[in-house]
Design a protein around this motif. Structure first.
Motif, PDB file in Angstrom:
ATOM      1  N   ILE A   1       8.768 -18.115 -29.591  1.00 45.41           N
ATOM      2  CA  ILE A   1       9.649 -18.541 -30.979  1.00 45.41           C
ATOM      3  C   ILE A   1       9.399 -17.209 -31.965  1.00 45.41           C
ATOM      4  N   THR A   2      10.665 -16.835 -32.325  1.00 48.66           N
ATOM      5  CA  THR A   2      10.482 -15.461 -32.985  1.00 48.66           C
ATOM      6  C   THR A   2      10.871 -15.880 -34.168  1.00 48.66           C
ATOM      7  N   HIS A   3      11.559 -17.001 -34.725  1.00 47.68           N
ATOM      8  CA  HIS A   3      11.955 -17.040 -36.114  1.00 47.68           C
ATOM      9  C   HIS A   3      11.588 -18.691 -36.570  1.00 47.68           C
ATOM     10  N   ILE A   4      10.416 -18.874 -37.031  1.00 50.36           N
ATOM     11  CA  ILE A   4       9.865 -20.052 -37.041  1.00 50.36           C
ATOM     12  C   ILE A   4      10.488 -20.470 -38.468  1.00 50.36           C
ATOM     13  N   VAL A   5      10.833 -21.697 -38.617  1.00 48.49           N
ATOM     14  CA  VAL A   5      11.548 -22.304 -39.954  1.00 48.49           C
ATOM     15  C   VAL A   5      10.557 -23.091 -40.547  1.00 48.49           C
ATOM     16  N   ASP A   6       9.837 -24.018 -39.549  1.00 43.07           N
ATOM     17  CA  ASP A   6       8.736 -24.650 -39.974  1.00 43.07           C
ATOM     18  C   ASP A   6       7.816 -25.105 -39.018  1.00 43.07           C
ATOM     19  N   ARG A   7       6.624 -24.791 -38.895  1.00 44.06           N
ATOM     20  CA  ARG A   7       5.823 -25.388 -37.971  1.00 44.06           C
ATOM     21  C   ARG A   7       4.796 -26.511 -38.212  1.00 44.06           C
ATOM     22  N   VAL A   8       4.829 -26.958 -39.303  1.00 43.30           N
ATOM     23  CA  VAL A   8       4.071 -28.219 -39.853  1.00 43.30           C
ATOM     24  C   VAL A   8       4.614 -29.229 -38.906  1.00 43.30           C
TER      25      VAL A   8
ATOM     26  N   ALA B   1       3.001 -15.226 -38.623  1.00 46.54           N
ATOM     27  CA  ALA B   1       3.282 -16.680 -39.152  1.00 46.54           C
ATOM     28  C   ALA B   1       4.610 -17.055 -38.748  1.00 46.54           C
ATOM     29  N   ASN B   2       5.538 -16.198 -38.540  1.00 52.03           N
ATOM     30  CA  ASN B   2       6.980 -16.500 -38.197  1.00 52.03           C
ATOM     31  C   ASN B   2       7.418 -16.294 -36.723  1.00 52.03           C
ATOM     32  N   HIS B   3       6.254 -16.001 -35.865  1.00 53.57           N
ATOM     33  CA  HIS B   3       6.427 -15.509 -34.391  1.00 53.57           C
ATOM     34  C   HIS B   3       5.123 -15.922 -33.520  1.00 53.57           C
TER      35      HIS B   3
ATOM     36  N   VAL C   1       5.450 -13.650 -41.844  1.00 55.38           N
ATOM     37  CA  VAL C   1       4.618 -12.540 -41.283  1.00 55.38           C
ATOM     38  C   VAL C   1       3.128 -12.443 -41.288  1.00 55.38           C
ATOM     39  N   ALA C   2       2.619 -11.651 -41.994  1.00 55.31           N
ATOM     40  CA  ALA C   2       0.897 -11.677 -41.841  1.00 55.31           C
ATOM     41  C   ALA C   2       0.399 -12.595 -42.688  1.00 55.31           C
ATOM     42  N   ARG C   3       1.018 -13.106 -43.593  1.00 49.81           N
ATOM     43  CA  ARG C   3       0.612 -13.889 -44.705  1.00 49.81           C
ATOM     44  C   ARG C   3       0.877 -15.319 -44.251  1.00 49.81           C
ATOM     45  N   ALA C   4      -0.386 -16.012 -44.085  1.00 53.42           N
ATOM     46  CA  ALA C   4      -0.542 -17.410 -43.431  1.00 53.42           C
ATOM     47  C   ALA C   4      -0.005 -18.594 -44.501  1.00 53.42           C
TER      48      ALA C   4
END
Length: 357
Positions: free
Chosen positions: A286-293, A263-265, A107-110
């Motif tokens: 993309i509303t529910h990110i599992v891993d963006r790396v 962070a998740n959206h 969410v708001a934590r990177a």
């Protein structure tokens, strides 16, 4: 949508990538570093991630790097071979495999990344160590990223050597600018080193801030830190034209467009500029990110495949890259473990996520 088959011609194409692969140690779930009592170990690195994507698409790849002679390096090589990546040109030497630690945000934590890659084996590479003429003799494409020349002067020089030989031998050269401010520590800045390398590139990829951080090129009135999920693709035409003016060899300039809601959206898309035309992709939510790396690397892998496959349509190549990287956000780890059929399914509008039986 028309279905595109993997042809023998595509499978015969050879793509060479050059860079560092690291051991990735990630906290479980969304734990912070201070909470974690264990880490999940995988491998990853920009150019290796691209090679894995292309191997999954059925293409011939060769990943060039330098690794020490120890069990961790052997595990890394076995991991690459598992996914069909060529490892015959990996140099052996030096003392260690680089490591990066990952704390996944919510969410708001990177998310946070901590590097432990100083004095890794590839940082000690020098020009002349790699037989580029031999490697490129049957290659169609060479890919590198801005991470490699950030590691050391030797790595920057070896990268420039590879680009120049690829140019001489008629091999297409692509780069992902991939600016990482925390890596440029050996006395040179990206602005000093990168121009000579990018000058030899036919295809240039960057994100919303790479061109600005490295070359001072940016769209007017755009703040990458505060997109609110809204990114106007048309604003980036000026970035593309400025890049082509600075680097006249470039045939195409591509910008990935990430709108960060939290962070998740994220919203996700891209533009491709070629022959005076700006192509804009479909935009994904993309509303529910599992891993963006590895998201940018998955885009690059998709782009290379797309440009080599959909030779009559830059639009289709761009759409393949964006769809491939959209799917990567659903997969844990650095690698994009998707098939051509899955990417083309999303391109064609099938984003339902229904069970395939």
């Amino acid at each position: 949508m028309q279905e595109y088959k993997i042809t023998k011609e595509i499978m015969s194409k050879k793509i060479v990538t050059f860079g560092e692969i690291m051991l990735r140690l990630a906290t479980p779930g969304f734990e912070r570093f201070s909470q974690a009592t264990q880490f999940t170990a995988t491998f990853g690195g920009g150019e290796a991630n691209v090679a894995v994507s292309l191997a999954n698409y059925g293409m011939k790849t060769e990943f060039v790097t330098r690794l020490p002679k120890n069990d961790i390096a052997e595990s890394c090589i076995m991991n690459l071979r598992k996914y069909g990546v060529g490892t015959n040109e990996i140099l052996r030497g030096g003392d260690r495999v680089g490591i990066y630690f990952l704390e996944t945000g919510a969410v708001a934590r990177a998310s946070k990344v901590v590097y432990d890659r100083a004095n890794s084996s590839i940082a000690d590479i020098k020009p002349g160590m790699v037989n580029w003429h031999e490697i490129f003799k049957d290659a169609d494409w060479f890919h590198w990223t801005g991470i490699t020349p950030a590691l050391s002067q030797g790595a920057a020089d070896a990268c420039l050597e590879a680009i120049q030989i690829a140019n001489e031998m008629g091999v297409t050269v692509s780069t992902d600018l991939n600016y990482r401010k925390n890596l440029w520590k050996y006395g040179k800045t990206a602005s000093e080193v990168m121009p000579a390398l990018v000058a030899g590139c036919d295809i240039i990829l960057g994100n919303e801030e790479d061109a600005e951080k490295v070359f001072g090129i940016k769209p007017e009135g755009f703040d990458v830190a505060h997109t609110g999920g809204e990114v106007d693709a048309a604003e980036f035409e000026s970035v593309c034209t400025q890049m082509m003016k600075k680097f006249p060899r470039a045939q195409k300039v591509i910008i990935t467009l990430r709108g960060s809601i939290n962070a998740n959206h994220n919203t996700w898309g891209g533009v491709l500029y070629s022959n005076g035309i700006l192509y804009q992709s479909k935009r994904y939510d993309i509303t529910h990110i599992v891993d963006r790396v590895g998201g940018g690397d998955s885009f690059m892998g998709g782009l290379i495949y797309g440009l080599l496959t959909y030779t009559d349509s830059d639009q289709k190549a761009l759409e393949f890259a964006v769809a491939a990287s959209c799917l990567k956000h659903t997969i844990y780890g650095d690698y994009n473990l998707v098939t051509v059929a899955e990417v083309e399914g999303l391109m064609g509008g099938d984003g339902s996520g229904r069970v395939v039986r």
